[in-house]
Design a protein around this motif. Structure first.
Motif, mmCIF file in Angstrom:
data_model
loop_
_atom_site.group_PDB
_atom_site.id
_atom_site.type_symbol
_atom_site.label_atom_id
_atom_site.label_comp_id
_atom_site.label_asym_id
_atom_site.label_seq_id
_atom_site.Cartn_x
_atom_site.Cartn_y
_atom_site.Cartn_z
ATOM 1 N N ALA A 1 30.536 -51.160 94.265
ATOM 2 C CA ALA A 1 30.916 -52.119 93.231
ATOM 3 C C ALA A 1 29.817 -52.335 92.198
ATOM 4 O O ALA A 1 30.089 -52.742 91.071
ATOM 5 C CB ALA A 1 31.292 -53.452 93.873
ATOM 6 N N SER A 2 28.573 -52.052 92.576
ATOM 7 C CA SER A 2 27.463 -52.384 91.675
ATOM 8 C C SER A 2 27.348 -51.430 90.504
ATOM 9 O O SER A 2 26.935 -51.818 89.411
ATOM 10 C CB SER A 2 26.141 -52.380 92.451
ATOM 11 N N GLY A 3 27.682 -50.154 90.715
ATOM 12 C CA GLY A 3 27.554 -49.169 89.652
ATOM 13 C C GLY A 3 26.124 -48.915 89.254
ATOM 14 O O GLY A 3 25.851 -48.531 88.115
ATOM 15 N N ILE B 1 25.799 -37.637 88.056
ATOM 16 C CA ILE B 1 25.812 -37.388 89.499
ATOM 17 C C ILE B 1 27.156 -36.768 89.855
ATOM 18 O O ILE B 1 28.211 -37.336 89.560
ATOM 19 C CB ILE B 1 25.605 -38.684 90.310
ATOM 20 N N ALA B 2 27.112 -35.586 90.466
ATOM 21 C CA ALA B 2 28.330 -34.863 90.829
ATOM 22 C C ALA B 2 28.277 -34.474 92.295
ATOM 23 O O ALA B 2 27.213 -34.461 92.921
ATOM 24 C CB ALA B 2 28.470 -33.606 89.962
ATOM 25 N N VAL C 1 11.702 -36.319 93.182
ATOM 26 C CA VAL C 1 12.666 -37.323 92.756
ATOM 27 C C VAL C 1 13.402 -37.866 93.974
ATOM 28 O O VAL C 1 13.903 -37.107 94.803
ATOM 29 C CB VAL C 1 13.685 -36.732 91.762
ATOM 30 N N GLN C 2 13.449 -39.195 94.092
ATOM 31 C CA GLN C 2 14.223 -39.846 95.139
ATOM 32 C C GLN C 2 15.208 -40.808 94.492
ATOM 33 O O GLN C 2 14.887 -41.464 93.493
ATOM 34 C CB GLN C 2 13.301 -40.595 96.108
ATOM 35 N N VAL C 3 16.400 -40.862 95.062
ATOM 36 C CA VAL C 3 17.479 -41.664 94.486
ATOM 37 C C VAL C 3 18.018 -42.607 95.545
ATOM 38 O O VAL C 3 18.206 -42.215 96.708
ATOM 39 C CB VAL C 3 18.613 -40.758 93.960
ATOM 40 N N ARG C 4 18.242 -43.847 95.135
ATOM 41 C CA ARG C 4 18.894 -44.831 95.987
ATOM 42 C C ARG C 4 20.094 -45.387 95.234
ATOM 43 O O ARG C 4 19.982 -45.746 94.063
ATOM 44 C CB ARG C 4 17.938 -45.973 96.357
ATOM 45 N N PHE C 5 21.231 -45.448 95.915
ATOM 46 C CA PHE C 5 22.449 -45.948 95.289
ATOM 47 C C PHE C 5 22.738 -47.366 95.758
ATOM 48 O O PHE C 5 22.562 -47.699 96.937
ATOM 49 C CB PHE C 5 23.644 -45.056 95.650
ATOM 50 N N CYS D 1 32.150 -42.368 95.424
ATOM 51 C CA CYS D 1 31.947 -43.504 94.524
ATOM 52 C C CYS D 1 30.600 -43.411 93.814
ATOM 53 O O CYS D 1 30.358 -44.119 92.846
ATOM 54 C CB CYS D 1 32.079 -44.824 95.271
ATOM 55 N N LYS D 2 29.735 -42.552 94.282
ATOM 56 C CA LYS D 2 28.451 -42.348 93.627
ATOM 57 C C LYS D 2 28.579 -41.438 92.406
ATOM 58 O O LYS D 2 27.732 -41.447 91.518
ATOM 59 C CB LYS D 2 27.446 -41.754 94.613
ATOM 60 N N VAL D 3 29.626 -40.623 92.385
ATOM 61 C CA VAL D 3 29.828 -39.679 91.292
ATOM 62 C C VAL D 3 30.061 -40.441 89.992
ATOM 63 O O VAL D 3 30.868 -41.374 89.936
ATOM 64 C CB VAL D 3 31.025 -38.760 91.595
#
Length: 434
Positions: free
Chosen positions: A80-82, A32-33, A72-76, A17-19
């Motif tokens: 549902a939020s997208g 994001i893949a 680089v740091q990423v938080r999802f 769902c992050k893709v």
């Protein structure tokens, strides 16, 4: 809770769902893949990219395909939020219209997907072909989102023998070209009035297939990425010459290495045809002649290395696994002369798998002859249009996509006037009459 104000899901099954393609606050996009072993990969249109590995509620990035952290740091957010926090910026998933489908070619069910920008506006649509990879393109090809995020439709499909599509894996160019034409027909059907113009994009091996498909159906444009205007056999010869040259060997050594390539080609041609394995005695003689030479260990090529280290018995035993039907001596030039629609050829000047030299010369000759072709050679790019750094053992490790490449694909597909420059690409444009 995160800076997005949302709980972060950690379950592995929620990675998918992050893709997606995400819009950054400055209007830019980041895709994001999925990557390997539960990791993710981000790609920016400027060519920067990194691998994301999860540590708690944070995904930590490393530069390109290295293991070197890039900060680089990423938080999802939740599914549902997208939304995601990319570094210190909050990005929002771009809404795309995605529809899966199946279609038939030569009696085989192939599975595809049409991805369109949101809305009702007519858009160009690119049918994404494949290289030689055996993976599902629907799972791995990030252009299916990167192009729609830029206002271009994309049709991606699993070629026969891969992913959810039927039949067995093959490299029969003619059959794969028919499959591409069938994919185009399905893309037209699904897009309806939203399809403004249609084209193929053929990467690597797809660079042989896309022009062939373009002679079998009606198409508006054609893009070849790191493909070739020479045969598969010549690709191996040129790869050996380029690779040996980079290692400092002179013409005399290169000629001997290409003698090995010629012997391997006679064997490999029979192997991929799936019949009797021929030419083994000659190969053994050539190997005996040169195996004690100091340069012998550096002979690699495109397929020579597959065969070179095997005994005759091993070649016979493993031959069925390589019976892909590859047309080793297919000459693409008659097809390229027959293609009438505008073409873009994007090549890497440092491509050791599919060296650009002779292909660029031939494509330039077609331009001089009046073909509506644009040639862009990115001097620092490797196969796949990535730039790289050397590893201690001499391997190349990709660090990013070469600047300007993605934007060139987008601008060409849209059909407008191209920019004056794309990164440091050396661009040869069509003659004024074309």
């Amino acid at each position: 809770m995160t800076a997005l104000g949302l709980a972060v899901p950690a379950a592995a099954e929620e990675v998918d769902c992050k893709v997606g393609a995400y819009r950054l606050p400055d209007g830019g996009t980041v895709d994001i893949a999925t990557s390997t072993a539960g990791a993710l990969r981000w790609r920016n249109l400027d060519g920067t990219s990194g691998k994301l590995v999860q540590t708690g509620d944070i995904w930590v990035s490393s530069t390109g395909w290295t293991d070197r952290p890039d900060g680089v740091q990423v938080r999802f957010g939740d599914c549902a939020s997208g939304r995601m926090q990319f570094g210190n910026r909050v990005a929002t998933r771009i809404k795309l219209e995605t529809r899966d489908t199946s279609f038939t070619s030569h009696g085989t069910r192939l599975v595809g997907r049409l991805v369109l920008p949101a809305g009702n506006k007519p858009v160009p649509i690119v049918v994404l072909l494949h290289g030689a990879e055996p993976d599902s393109a629907r799972d791995t090809n990030a252009l299916q989102r990167m192009l729609p995020a830029a206002g271009i439709g994309a049709f991606v499909y699993d070629k026969r023998g891969t992913g959810a599509s039927g039949d067995k894996y093959t490299q029969v160019f003619s059959l794969l070209a028919d499959d591409a034409a069938a994919a185009l027909a399905e893309a037209r059907r699904m897009a309806g009035p939203r399809g403004a113009r249609f084209g193929f994009q053929g990467p690597s091996q797809g660079g042989w297939i896309a022009p062939l498909a373009a002679t079998r159906t009606t198409v508006d444009f054609l893009i070849v990425s790191f493909g070739l205007a020479v045969s598969v056999a010549d690709e191996d010869r040129e790869a050996i010459a380029f690779q040996m040259g980079l290692k400092g060997y002179g013409p005399d050594v290169i000629a001997k290495a290409q003698e090995i390539s010629a012997a391997v080609t006679r064997v490999f041609e029979s192997v991929v045809a799936g019949g009797t394995v021929d030419g083994l005695d000659e190969l053994d003689l050539v190997r005996a002649r040169y195996r004690n030479e100091p340069w012998y260990k550096d002979v690699y090529g495109n397929y020579t290395h597959i065969v070179l280290g095997m005994t005759a018995e091993e070649i016979r035993a493993k031959a069925p696994a390589y019976a892909f039907g590859t047309p080793i001596h297919y000459d693409p030039m008659p097809t390229l002369r027959a293609v009438t629609v505008p073409q873009l050829w994007a090549l890497g000047g440092q491509d050791i798998d599919a060296p650009a030299g002779e292909t660029a010369r031939r494509v330039t000759g077609l331009i001089d002859a009046g073909k509506p072709i644009t040639l862009a050679v990115f001097p620092n790019a490797e196969h796949g249009m990535t730039e790289f750094e050397p590893a201690p053992d001499g391997r190349r490790i990709s660090t990013r996509y070469t600047p300007g490449y993605f934007q060139l694909l987008i601008d060409y597909a849209k059909g407008g006037k191209l920019a004056d420059a794309y990164g440091n690409a050396e661009i040869t444009r069509p003659t004024a009459a074309n």
